[in-house]
Motif scaffolding. Structure first.
Motif: not given
Length: 157
Positions: A5, A68, A71-73
């Motif tokens: 990130k 993860l 939502n991040e995955r």
């Protein structure tokens, strides 16, 4: 995931981060995928991103790529799909240009390059539609149903 990130937020490639942190690209790749990192590696990354070493060490130990938040995955998968489409598109464009140039040079009276270009172009178009989730032959739960189906077959044997 925090390192990825931070790297993307700065617009850096893995190669740029490796150069700035004086680490190898392979080390950056391993750390971003949740692999082990030495204290020296974590310190170098913390210094480059101007964050506390404990923050990077804590974040790194919390999630591996498969763990993860949902939502991040999904965001990572979406970004990979888009990246895959763009790679496919560039390969298609370069190949068509090379085929067209070769066709014009060696056999300009027969434009054979059009046929593979059209066929492959349809494949690229369907890849783009699927990558941008405009048209998808598989709904969100398709993969889960397939896994459940194959898992239940293994239990009966």
């Amino acid at each position: 995931m925090l390192i990825r990130k931070l790297r993307i937020k700065r617009g850096w490639s893995q190669e740029t981060l490796a150069e700035v942190s004086e680490l190898s690209v392979r080390t950056i790749q391993r750390v971003e995928r949740g692999g082990n990192a030495s204290l020296e590696t974590l310190c170098a990354l913390a210094s480059v991103f101007e964050v506390d070493v404990a923050t990077i060490a804590k974040e790194k130990s919390v999630y591996t790529e498969n763990e993860l938040p949902d939502n991040e995955r999904k965001a990572v998968e979406y970004a990979r799909d888009i990246k895959g489409f763009y790679s496919h598109l560039v390969l298609y464009i370069v190949s068509v240009v090379v085929m067209a140039a070769g066709n014009m040079y060696f056999q300009s009276d027969n434009l054979w390059f059009i046929w593979p270009s059209v066929g492959w172009g349809l494949g690229v178009a369907s890849h783009g539609l699927a990558a941008f989730e405009i048209l998808s032959f598989y709904d969100v739960n398709w993969e889960r149903r397939q896994i459940d189906k194959w898992s239940s077959r293994g239990q009966h044997k």
